[in-house]
Write a protein that holds these residues in place. Structure first.
Motif, short mmCIF file in Angstrom:
data_model
loop_
_atom_site.label_atom_id
_atom_site.label_comp_id
_atom_site.label_asym_id
_atom_site.label_seq_id
_atom_site.Cartn_x
_atom_site.Cartn_y
_atom_site.Cartn_z
N ALA A 204 -26.54 -0.23 -3.88
CA ALA A 204 -25.45 0.71 -3.61
C ALA A 204 -24.35 0.08 -2.77
N ALA A 205 -24.67 -0.97 -2.03
CA ALA A 205 -23.67 -1.65 -1.21
C ALA A 205 -22.65 -2.41 -2.06
N LEU A 206 -22.95 -2.59 -3.34
CA LEU A 206 -22.03 -3.27 -4.25
C LEU A 206 -21.10 -2.22 -4.84
N PHE A 239 -24.90 6.18 -2.94
CA PHE A 239 -23.78 5.90 -3.84
C PHE A 239 -22.61 6.85 -3.64
N GLY A 240 -22.88 8.07 -3.17
CA GLY A 240 -21.86 9.09 -3.11
C GLY A 240 -21.64 9.69 -4.48
N CYS A 244 -22.06 8.56 -8.93
CA CYS A 244 -23.28 9.07 -9.56
C CYS A 244 -22.89 9.89 -10.79
N MET A 245 -23.73 9.83 -11.82
CA MET A 245 -23.47 10.60 -13.04
C MET A 245 -24.78 11.09 -13.64
N PHE A 246 -24.72 12.29 -14.19
CA PHE A 246 -25.90 12.91 -14.81
C PHE A 246 -26.14 12.35 -16.21
N GLY A 247 -27.41 12.14 -16.54
CA GLY A 247 -27.81 11.77 -17.90
C GLY A 247 -29.13 12.42 -18.24
N SER A 248 -29.25 12.92 -19.47
CA SER A 248 -30.47 13.64 -19.86
C SER A 248 -31.60 12.72 -20.28
N ASN A 249 -31.25 11.53 -20.78
CA ASN A 249 -32.24 10.62 -21.38
C ASN A 249 -33.00 11.28 -22.53
N PHE A 250 -32.36 12.21 -23.20
CA PHE A 250 -33.00 12.83 -24.36
C PHE A 250 -32.82 11.95 -25.58
N PRO A 251 -33.79 11.98 -26.51
CA PRO A 251 -34.96 12.85 -26.55
C PRO A 251 -36.18 12.31 -25.82
N ASP A 274 -20.35 18.70 -5.38
CA ASP A 274 -20.45 17.40 -6.03
C ASP A 274 -20.57 17.52 -7.56
N HIS A 275 -20.69 18.73 -8.08
CA HIS A 275 -20.86 18.91 -9.52
C HIS A 275 -19.72 18.30 -10.34
N PRO A 276 -18.46 18.49 -9.97
CA PRO A 276 -17.39 17.92 -10.80
C PRO A 276 -17.51 16.41 -10.96
#
Length: 307
Positions: A204-206, A239-240, A244-251, A274-276
């Motif tokens: 995260a420091a990068l 990371f703040g 950061c970003m959401f991913g489902s990793n589906f299926p 932080d949702h947006p």
């Protein structure tokens, strides 16, 4: 516009996935038998749209012919202009024909990044030898070339590799990097998460690294929201939300929960303020995903929404 920054599709009639179709082989994420079937964009969009997702990032998933997979995903993107999409394709950055592979991928407009997996799990890595990429000069050179061509890199590894990875990627500050699955923390004991968190801080420091909150269900099929909380909160702390970003990793993560339950768990843990960033802005900026015009219907769109 919420974005799913990490998912897969597969059409078993179009592309062969050796790992997926292997008979009787359990993997670090579980038994793949229930997902040994076509998983197409209509099914994905139905589940994602019900949760407010309107765009996505397809990530390569071990096709026998990686260029055929990337071309098929491009075809899917072209046929669904009302669904803004990007893809992360596979390239063997150590191969003799690496430059030709990258040039072929650069001709596909949806391809924004490259993924070559460094680590999946300790047991599997000992058989595949992928960990040696971290000390391979050809891999480092390939990362430099990918960055020069404008590609990002999706980094999948295990916690034990984070220190060595931080050393390597600290010398690649011109390359945008997305850390897949929060670096795959598989030890959810207090000591395990404490050790993982300390190592995560080095990555995260990068400042050119971002983190995907994805794939956590692979490591505990009986998870509860409380199990995800310390992992997600640690990622946000280090990371703040802007990285950061959401991913489902589906299926793949459908082996442990429904799409809706996966999204709901992340919504419950991530602070509303932080949702947006986590559900849209980070992924949109990282992968260059364009918004659809306000008057554009997802089911009747023109090329304005295409990658």
């Amino acid at each position: 516009m919420k974005i799913d920054a990490h998912h897969h599709l597969w059409n078993l009639d179009e592309v062969h996935y050796p790992w997926l179709m292997a008979s009787g082989e359990k993997r670090f994420f579980g038994d793949p038998t229930p997902i040994q079937r076509n998983y197409l964009v209509d099914e994905f969009r139905r589940d994602a749209s019900a949760c407010g997702i309107e765009a996505s990032v397809h990530v390569q998933v071990g096709a026998g012919d990686s260029l055929a997979e990337a071309r098929w995903v491009q075809q899917v993107a072209d046929e669904n202009p009302g669904w803004p999409a990007a893809q992360v394709a596979f390239c063997d950055l150590t191969a003799a024909n690496r430059d030709r592979q990258l040039e072929s991928l650069a001709r596909l407009p949806s391809v924004r990044g490259i993924r070559q997996i460094v680590g999946r799990s300790s047991a599997e890595d000992s058989a595949t030898g992928t960990n040696t990429l971290l000390t391979d000069p050809a891999f480092r050179e390939g990362l430099h070339i990918a960055a020069e061509m404008g590609f990002s890199f999706d980094l999948q590894l295990t916690p034990s590799l984070m220190a060595a990875t931080a050393d390597l990627f600290s010398r690649l500050d011109g390359l945008k990097v997305a850390l897949c699955h929060a670096s795959s923390p598989d030890d959810w004991s207090a000591d395990g998460l404490n050790s993982w968190g300390k190592s995560l801080a080095r990555l995260a420091a990068l400042p050119h690294l971002s983190c995907k909150l994805s794939g956590l269900g692979m490591f505990n099929h009986g998870w509860a929201v409380a199990d995800f909380r310390p992992i997600i909160e640690t990622c946000l702390e280090h990371f703040g939300p802007s990285r950061c970003m959401f991913g489902s990793n589906f299926p793949v993560d459908s082996l442990s929960a429904s799409y809706a339950r996966t999204v709901e768990a992340h919504l419950a843990i991530i602070p509303p303020a932080d949702h947006p960033a986590v559900f849209e802005e980070t992924a949109r900026e990282f992968y260059g995903i364009r918004r659809l015009p306000p008057c554009t219907s997802p089911d009747n769109a023109d090329a304005a929404g295409a990658p």
